[in-house]
Scaffold this motif. Structure first.
Motif, PDB file in Angstrom:
ATOM      1  N   THR A   1       0.861  -1.183   0.000  1.00  0.00           N
ATOM      2  CA  THR A   1       0.000   0.000   0.000  1.00  0.00           C
ATOM      3  C   THR A   1       0.898   1.234   0.000  1.00  0.00           C
ATOM      4  O   THR A   1       1.341   1.694   1.061  1.00  0.00           O
ATOM      5  CB  THR A   1      -0.907   0.021   1.240  1.00  0.00           C
ATOM      6  N   PRO A   2       1.219   1.791  -1.167  1.00  0.00           N
ATOM      7  CA  PRO A   2       2.095   2.969  -1.212  1.00  0.00           C
ATOM      8  C   PRO A   2       1.457   4.186  -0.550  1.00  0.00           C
ATOM      9  O   PRO A   2       0.248   4.415  -0.652  1.00  0.00           O
ATOM     10  CB  PRO A   2       2.280   3.208  -2.712  1.00  0.00           C
ATOM     11  N   HIS A   3       2.287   4.972   0.133  1.00  0.00           N
ATOM     12  CA  HIS A   3       1.862   6.267   0.647  1.00  0.00           C
ATOM     13  C   HIS A   3       3.061   7.192   0.619  1.00  0.00           C
ATOM     14  O   HIS A   3       4.198   6.770   0.846  1.00  0.00           O
ATOM     15  CB  HIS A   3       1.294   6.154   2.061  1.00  0.00           C
ATOM     16  N   VAL A   4       2.824   8.443   0.294  1.00  0.00           N
ATOM     17  CA  VAL A   4       3.918   9.380   0.076  1.00  0.00           C
ATOM     18  C   VAL A   4       3.614  10.668   0.833  1.00  0.00           C
ATOM     19  O   VAL A   4       2.626  11.337   0.539  1.00  0.00           O
ATOM     20  CB  VAL A   4       4.095   9.677  -1.432  1.00  0.00           C
ATOM     21  N   ASN A   5       4.443  10.979   1.801  1.00  0.00           N
ATOM     22  CA  ASN A   5       4.231  12.203   2.567  1.00  0.00           C
ATOM     23  C   ASN A   5       4.851  13.429   1.894  1.00  0.00           C
ATOM     24  O   ASN A   5       4.149  14.405   1.629  1.00  0.00           O
ATOM     25  CB  ASN A   5       4.756  12.026   3.993  1.00  0.00           C
ATOM     26  N   PRO A   6       6.172  13.411   1.571  1.00  0.00           N
ATOM     27  CA  PRO A   6       6.742  14.617   0.961  1.00  0.00           C
ATOM     28  C   PRO A   6       6.533  14.702  -0.552  1.00  0.00           C
ATOM     29  O   PRO A   6       6.864  15.704  -1.164  1.00  0.00           O
ATOM     30  CB  PRO A   6       8.233  14.490   1.294  1.00  0.00           C
ATOM     31  N   GLY A   7       6.021  13.628  -1.160  1.00  0.00           N
ATOM     32  CA  GLY A   7       5.930  13.559  -2.618  1.00  0.00           C
ATOM     33  C   GLY A   7       7.148  12.855  -3.191  1.00  0.00           C
ATOM     34  O   GLY A   7       8.206  12.802  -2.564  1.00  0.00           O
ATOM     35  N   CYS A   8       7.005  12.301  -4.379  1.00  0.00           N
ATOM     36  CA  CYS A   8       8.144  11.633  -5.019  1.00  0.00           C
ATOM     37  C   CYS A   8       7.885  11.455  -6.508  1.00  0.00           C
ATOM     38  O   CYS A   8       6.760  11.601  -6.998  1.00  0.00           O
ATOM     39  CB  CYS A   8       8.431  10.283  -4.366  1.00  0.00           C
ATOM     40  N   VAL A   9       8.960  11.139  -7.229  1.00  0.00           N
ATOM     41  CA  VAL A   9       8.901  10.778  -8.643  1.00  0.00           C
ATOM     42  C   VAL A   9       9.684   9.479  -8.798  1.00  0.00           C
ATOM     43  O   VAL A   9      10.814   9.368  -8.291  1.00  0.00           O
ATOM     44  CB  VAL A   9       9.506  11.869  -9.540  1.00  0.00           C
ATOM     45  N   ILE A  10       9.092   8.496  -9.478  1.00  0.00           N
ATOM     46  CA  ILE A  10       9.757   7.215  -9.679  1.00  0.00           C
ATOM     47  C   ILE A  10       9.685   6.822 -11.151  1.00  0.00           C
ATOM     48  O   ILE A  10       8.787   7.248 -11.877  1.00  0.00           O
ATOM     49  CB  ILE A  10       9.142   6.090  -8.812  1.00  0.00           C
ATOM     50  N   LEU A  11      10.659   6.031 -11.579  1.00  0.00           N
ATOM     51  CA  LEU A  11      10.587   5.317 -12.859  1.00  0.00           C
ATOM     52  C   LEU A  11      10.119   3.917 -12.530  1.00  0.00           C
ATOM     53  O   LEU A  11      10.749   3.227 -11.718  1.00  0.00           O
ATOM     54  CB  LEU A  11      11.946   5.273 -13.540  1.00  0.00           C
ATOM     55  N   VAL A  12       9.023   3.474 -13.132  1.00  0.00           N
ATOM     56  CA  VAL A  12       8.447   2.181 -12.765  1.00  0.00           C
ATOM     57  C   VAL A  12       8.197   1.326 -13.996  1.00  0.00           C
ATOM     58  O   VAL A  12       7.824   1.830 -15.060  1.00  0.00           O
ATOM     59  CB  VAL A  12       7.138   2.372 -11.959  1.00  0.00           C
ATOM     60  N   LYS A  13       8.429   0.008 -13.837  1.00  0.00           N
ATOM     61  CA  LYS A  13       8.115  -0.976 -14.870  1.00  0.00           C
ATOM     62  C   LYS A  13       7.200  -2.020 -14.253  1.00  0.00           C
ATOM     63  O   LYS A  13       7.516  -2.580 -13.193  1.00  0.00           O
ATOM     64  CB  LYS A  13       9.390  -1.634 -15.411  1.00  0.00           C
ATOM     65  N   LEU A  14       6.088  -2.293 -14.930  1.00  0.00           N
ATOM     66  CA  LEU A  14       5.106  -3.266 -14.474  1.00  0.00           C
ATOM     67  C   LEU A  14       4.920  -4.350 -15.528  1.00  0.00           C
ATOM     68  O   LEU A  14       4.985  -4.084 -16.729  1.00  0.00           O
ATOM     69  CB  LEU A  14       3.760  -2.589 -14.210  1.00  0.00           C
ATOM     70  N   TRP A  15       4.682  -5.581 -15.065  1.00  0.00           N
ATOM     71  CA  TRP A  15       4.443  -6.735 -15.934  1.00  0.00           C
ATOM     72  C   TRP A  15       5.653  -7.055 -16.817  1.00  0.00           C
ATOM     73  O   TRP A  15       5.519  -7.500 -17.945  1.00  0.00           O
ATOM     74  CB  TRP A  15       3.178  -6.549 -16.779  1.00  0.00           C
ATOM     75  N   TRP A  16       6.851  -6.818 -16.271  1.00  0.00           N
ATOM     76  CA  TRP A  16       8.068  -7.201 -16.972  1.00  0.00           C
ATOM     77  C   TRP A  16       8.818  -8.296 -16.230  1.00  0.00           C
ATOM     78  O   TRP A  16       9.963  -8.607 -16.563  1.00  0.00           O
ATOM     79  CB  TRP A  16       8.986  -5.984 -17.128  1.00  0.00           C
ATOM     80  N   MET A  17       8.203  -8.891 -15.205  1.00  0.00           N
ATOM     81  CA  MET A  17       8.912  -9.807 -14.323  1.00  0.00           C
ATOM     82  C   MET A  17       8.367 -11.225 -14.467  1.00  0.00           C
ATOM     83  O   MET A  17       7.153 -11.428 -14.569  1.00  0.00           O
ATOM     84  CB  MET A  17       8.764  -9.330 -12.875  1.00  0.00           C
ATOM     85  N   HIS A  18       9.259 -12.196 -14.446  1.00  0.00           N
ATOM     86  CA  HIS A  18       8.862 -13.594 -14.552  1.00  0.00           C
ATOM     87  C   HIS A  18       8.384 -14.120 -13.201  1.00  0.00           C
ATOM     88  O   HIS A  18       8.968 -13.800 -12.158  1.00  0.00           O
ATOM     89  CB  HIS A  18      10.022 -14.446 -15.068  1.00  0.00           C
TER      90      HIS A  18
END
Length: 225
Positions: A95-112
């Motif tokens: 359950t992600p939660h972010v207090n100060p804010g953030c920016v991420i690079l994310v990849k989904l459905w690329w994992m075996h």
């Protein structure tokens, strides 16, 4: 939605030039780099969490990997400030939660599904970096079968030579800029090569790259339609 979804083709996207697109969760926006599917999709994107934003509890049926580019990403398992690489295998839940804010690079459905290694790496630490000479330092992140993930630091003028890239390569410029025969690639540019590059990448300033190789040789299952 299909965006650079044909994995037999090279692709390049300037992430900073892409618009922020709202996700279904308030305060969570995305810059899409590649996508094959709708809300459940094989995807590479830059995601921005506004301060105080939250994401509902969810299971990563196709796995998730991300790099924290700015701010602090948090979930019930810990806090991950800028400089962290995280892999959550297929079937993990958070359950992600972010207090100060953030920016991420994310990849989904690329994992075996058989790759069940949890990874939490703080790349700001000196441990784990390997000096390859000529201004090139590499931080291995994770390997599974043909797939290799690493960070590459390049001093100004250093070159990232091409290797055997028949199984594909992705590059994401975290910091700095590099150039090749196709021009200059600055911060947050994402590039996919499906075959060998015509020339090495040369850093025009001190640069940090995320590099993924070999992942196109044996693709994981697609998300359900």
């Amino acid at each position: 939605m299909k965006l650079h979804a044909d994995l037999s083709l090279d692709a390049r996207v300037d992430g900073l030039a892409q618009p922020w697109i709202a996700s279904p969760m308030p305060g969570v926006d995305r810059r899409m780099l590649e996508r094959d599917g709708n809300e459940v999709a094989r995807v590479t994107s830059i995601v921005r969490y506004a301060p105080g934003s939250r994401f509902s509890p969810h299971t990563h049926s196709g796995g998730e990997e991300f790099l924290v580019l700015e701010g602090v990403f948090s979930d019930e398992h810990g806090d991950y400030p800028a400089g962290f690489y995280v892999r959550n295998p297929v079937g993990t839940r958070h359950t992600p939660h972010v207090n100060p804010g953030c920016v991420i690079l994310v990849k989904l459905w690329w994992m075996h599904p058989d790759d069940q290694t949890l990874v939490r790496i703080d790349w700001r630490e000196n441990a784990g970096w390997i000096d390859h000479g000529n201004g090139v330092r590499i931080r291995p992140l994770h390997e599974h079968h043909a797939e290799k993930n690493q960070l590459v630091r390049l001093a100004r003028g250093a070159r990232l030579e091409q290797r055997h890239l028949e199984a594909g390569e992705e590059l994401f410029v975290i910091e700095g800029s590099v150039e090749d025969e196709n021009g200059l690639h600055g911060t947050h540019v994402w590039i996919r090569h499906v075959g060998p590059r015509a020339s090495p990448l040369c850093a025009t300033e001190p640069s940090l790259l995320y590099v993924k190789r070999g992942h196109l040789a044996h693709l994981p299952p697609r998300p359900p339609i």
